[in-house]
Design a protein around this motif. Structure first.
Motif, PDB file in Angstrom:
ATOM      1  N   ASN A   6      -0.284  33.519 -33.857  1.00 48.85           N
ATOM      2  CA  ASN A   6      -1.070  32.665 -32.945  1.00 48.85           C
ATOM      3  C   ASN A   6      -1.692  33.415 -31.770  1.00 48.85           C
ATOM      4  O   ASN A   6      -2.583  32.884 -31.115  1.00 48.85           O
ATOM      5  CB  ASN A   6      -0.206  31.510 -32.433  1.00 48.85           C
ATOM      6  CG  ASN A   6       0.054  30.488 -33.524  1.00 48.85           C
ATOM      7  OD1 ASN A   6      -0.839  29.793 -33.949  1.00 48.85           O
ATOM      8  ND2 ASN A   6       1.283  30.450 -34.013  1.00 48.85           N
ATOM      9  N   THR A  10      -5.539  30.631 -33.634  1.00 46.22           N
ATOM     10  CA  THR A  10      -4.745  29.444 -33.970  1.00 46.22           C
ATOM     11  C   THR A  10      -5.550  28.532 -34.905  1.00 46.22           C
ATOM     12  O   THR A  10      -6.778  28.567 -34.886  1.00 46.22           O
ATOM     13  CB  THR A  10      -4.402  28.636 -32.698  1.00 46.22           C
ATOM     14  OG1 THR A  10      -5.631  28.286 -32.048  1.00 46.22           O
ATOM     15  CG2 THR A  10      -3.522  29.431 -31.745  1.00 46.22           C
ATOM     16  N   PRO A  11      -4.841  27.698 -35.688  1.00 39.83           N
ATOM     17  CA  PRO A  11      -5.595  26.751 -36.530  1.00 39.83           C
ATOM     18  C   PRO A  11      -6.235  25.663 -35.662  1.00 39.83           C
ATOM     19  O   PRO A  11      -5.715  25.327 -34.600  1.00 39.83           O
ATOM     20  CB  PRO A  11      -4.524  26.165 -37.455  1.00 39.83           C
ATOM     21  CG  PRO A  11      -3.228  26.376 -36.755  1.00 39.83           C
ATOM     22  CD  PRO A  11      -3.379  27.585 -35.868  1.00 39.83           C
ATOM     23  N   LEU A  12      -7.359  25.146 -36.139  1.00 43.69           N
ATOM     24  CA  LEU A  12      -8.040  24.058 -35.442  1.00 43.69           C
ATOM     25  C   LEU A  12      -7.135  22.819 -35.452  1.00 43.69           C
ATOM     26  O   LEU A  12      -6.619  22.436 -36.512  1.00 43.69           O
ATOM     27  CB  LEU A  12      -9.351  23.767 -36.183  1.00 43.69           C
ATOM     28  CG  LEU A  12     -10.388  22.918 -35.483  1.00 43.69           C
ATOM     29  CD1 LEU A  12     -10.900  23.600 -34.219  1.00 43.69           C
ATOM     30  CD2 LEU A  12     -11.557  22.646 -36.421  1.00 43.69           C
ATOM     31  N   HIS A  13      -6.936  22.217 -34.293  1.00 35.79           N
ATOM     32  CA  HIS A  13      -6.114  20.998 -34.217  1.00 35.79           C
ATOM     33  C   HIS A  13      -6.899  19.841 -34.873  1.00 35.79           C
ATOM     34  O   HIS A  13      -8.099  19.702 -34.623  1.00 35.79           O
ATOM     35  CB  HIS A  13      -5.806  20.680 -32.755  1.00 35.79           C
ATOM     36  CG  HIS A  13      -4.739  19.641 -32.597  1.00 35.79           C
ATOM     37  ND1 HIS A  13      -4.948  18.305 -32.859  1.00 35.79           N
ATOM     38  CD2 HIS A  13      -3.441  19.751 -32.219  1.00 35.79           C
ATOM     39  CE1 HIS A  13      -3.829  17.632 -32.646  1.00 35.79           C
ATOM     40  NE2 HIS A  13      -2.897  18.497 -32.256  1.00 35.79           N
ATOM     41  N   LYS A  17     -10.880  18.772 -34.481  1.00 32.21           N
ATOM     42  CA  LYS A  17     -11.830  18.713 -35.610  1.00 32.21           C
ATOM     43  C   LYS A  17     -12.550  17.363 -35.619  1.00 32.21           C
ATOM     44  O   LYS A  17     -13.786  17.292 -35.723  1.00 32.21           O
ATOM     45  CB  LYS A  17     -11.051  18.916 -36.917  1.00 32.21           C
ATOM     46  CG  LYS A  17     -11.907  19.053 -38.137  1.00 32.21           C
ATOM     47  CD  LYS A  17     -11.002  19.433 -39.302  1.00 32.21           C
ATOM     48  CE  LYS A  17     -11.713  19.335 -40.618  1.00 32.21           C
ATOM     49  NZ  LYS A  17     -10.792  19.567 -41.731  1.00 32.21           N
ATOM     50  N   LYS A 180      -1.993  27.272 -22.983  1.00 30.44           N
ATOM     51  CA  LYS A 180      -0.629  27.491 -23.478  1.00 30.44           C
ATOM     52  C   LYS A 180       0.373  27.567 -22.332  1.00 30.44           C
ATOM     53  O   LYS A 180       1.561  27.328 -22.517  1.00 30.44           O
ATOM     54  CB  LYS A 180      -0.540  28.825 -24.256  1.00 30.44           C
ATOM     55  CG  LYS A 180      -1.361  28.876 -25.518  1.00 30.44           C
ATOM     56  CD  LYS A 180      -1.255  30.267 -26.148  1.00 30.44           C
ATOM     57  CE  LYS A 180      -2.036  30.352 -27.441  1.00 30.44           C
ATOM     58  NZ  LYS A 180      -2.191  31.735 -27.926  1.00 30.44           N
ATOM     59  N   HIS A 197     -10.481  29.420 -29.493  1.00 27.77           N
ATOM     60  CA  HIS A 197      -9.763  29.610 -30.770  1.00 27.77           C
ATOM     61  C   HIS A 197      -8.326  30.087 -30.571  1.00 27.77           C
ATOM     62  O   HIS A 197      -7.535  30.100 -31.509  1.00 27.77           O
ATOM     63  CB  HIS A 197     -10.538  30.542 -31.712  1.00 27.77           C
ATOM     64  CG  HIS A 197     -10.463  32.014 -31.393  1.00 27.77           C
ATOM     65  ND1 HIS A 197      -9.540  32.847 -31.978  1.00 27.77           N
ATOM     66  CD2 HIS A 197     -11.203  32.797 -30.568  1.00 27.77           C
ATOM     67  CE1 HIS A 197      -9.730  34.090 -31.535  1.00 27.77           C
ATOM     68  NE2 HIS A 197     -10.730  34.078 -30.665  1.00 27.77           N
ATOM     69  N   HIS A 200      -6.077  26.316 -30.401  1.00 24.57           N
ATOM     70  CA  HIS A 200      -6.361  25.231 -31.350  1.00 24.57           C
ATOM     71  C   HIS A 200      -7.750  24.629 -31.222  1.00 24.57           C
ATOM     72  O   HIS A 200      -7.995  23.515 -31.671  1.00 24.57           O
ATOM     73  CB  HIS A 200      -5.266  24.153 -31.289  1.00 24.57           C
ATOM     74  CG  HIS A 200      -3.902  24.720 -31.534  1.00 24.57           C
ATOM     75  ND1 HIS A 200      -3.476  25.089 -32.790  1.00 24.57           N
ATOM     76  CD2 HIS A 200      -2.904  25.040 -30.664  1.00 24.57           C
ATOM     77  CE1 HIS A 200      -2.250  25.587 -32.697  1.00 24.57           C
ATOM     78  NE2 HIS A 200      -1.885  25.579 -31.418  1.00 24.57           N
TER      79      HIS A 200
END
Ligand SMILES: Cc1ncc(COP(=O)(O)O)c(C=O)c1O
Length: 224
Positions: A6, A10-13, A17, A180, A197, A200
């Motif tokens: 991370n 990080t993945p898109l929340h 989206k 964060k 990014h 998230h």
């Protein structure tokens, strides 16, 4: 798969989206004065306000960029090329987004770059940092809030108060902490750079906070 990277991205929340897809339905140019343009303007300004609340600042202190690198470069270039900063105090532990820009500016302008000492664990030597601050030259401190490799945190409040005391500008690379960190990672800084990014949000969206100590010039002029 368990994802442990991370700090890289990080993945898109899912909620982000969803919000992005619905925002894309509003295609009006925020600079247009008709209804669709005004809708786009409202969306944009609402997001600027949200970010400013996160940072305890004013909406006018937030600029959207294409990423952390552009936010950092915008301040560095503006400080050196437009506002007479001729001395930067930084460290060899910074991200290449800072290091490569400093090397470029050192090679092409009268800028002098000096480096604050760190111990073997990556903790800054505050006494050494302070000893570098006095001087005739217009100076800026450029240090990351959290290191992307070690996670070591800079004592932000202390560094910011030393900068204020010595009337030195302070650019904080908060790319690893914005969104964060509990509390305001940009507290006390003249400028803070962040990247969506890393927390998230989408790739290709950066943030730049500036507290009014120095106006910044855009890297790319004339766009809307
Ligand atoms: C500390 C730090 N600063 C700056 C950057 C650059 O951010 P971006 O990828 O949004 O350009 C990164 C990205 O890894 C980073 O970790």
């Amino acid at each position: 798969m368990i994802y442990f990277d991370n700090a890289a991205t990080t993945p898109l929340h899912p909620e982000v989206k969803e919000a992005m897809i619905s925002a894309m339905e509003v295609f009006g140019n925020p600079a247009s004065i008709h209804q669709l343009g005004r809708k786009g303007r409202v969306l944009l300004e609402n997001q600027r306000t949200n970010v400013s609340i996160l940072l305890g600042g004013q909406p006018g202190e937030i600029i959207f960029t294409s990423g952390g690198t552009e936010s950092l470069q915008t301040v560095l270039a503006s400080a050196v090329m437009n506002h007479g900063v001729t001395r930067i105090i930084s460290s060899p532990l910074e991200h290449p987004a800072v290091l490569k820009n400093l090397t470029h500016l050192e090679g092409t302008t009268p800028l002098e770059v000096v480096r604050a000492d760190f111990d073997a664990t990556g903790r800054i030597d505050l006494a050494h940092l302070e000893s570098l601050m006095p001087g005739e030259k217009k100076t800026m401190v450029v240090l990351m809030h959290a290191n992307n490799e070690t996670g070591m945190l800079l004592p932000m409040k202390k560094v910011a108060s030393l900068c204020r005391e010595h009337q030195v500008l302070f650019l904080s690379d908060t790319v690893q902490t914005m969104g964060k960190f509990a509390g305001n990672p940009a507290e006390g800084a003249s400028f803070a750079a962040a990247s969506a990014h890393k927390f998230h949000g989408p790739k290709g969206v950066g943030l730049l906070y500036m507290n009014g100590d120095m106006p910044v010039q855009p890297l790319i002029r004339g766009g809307g």
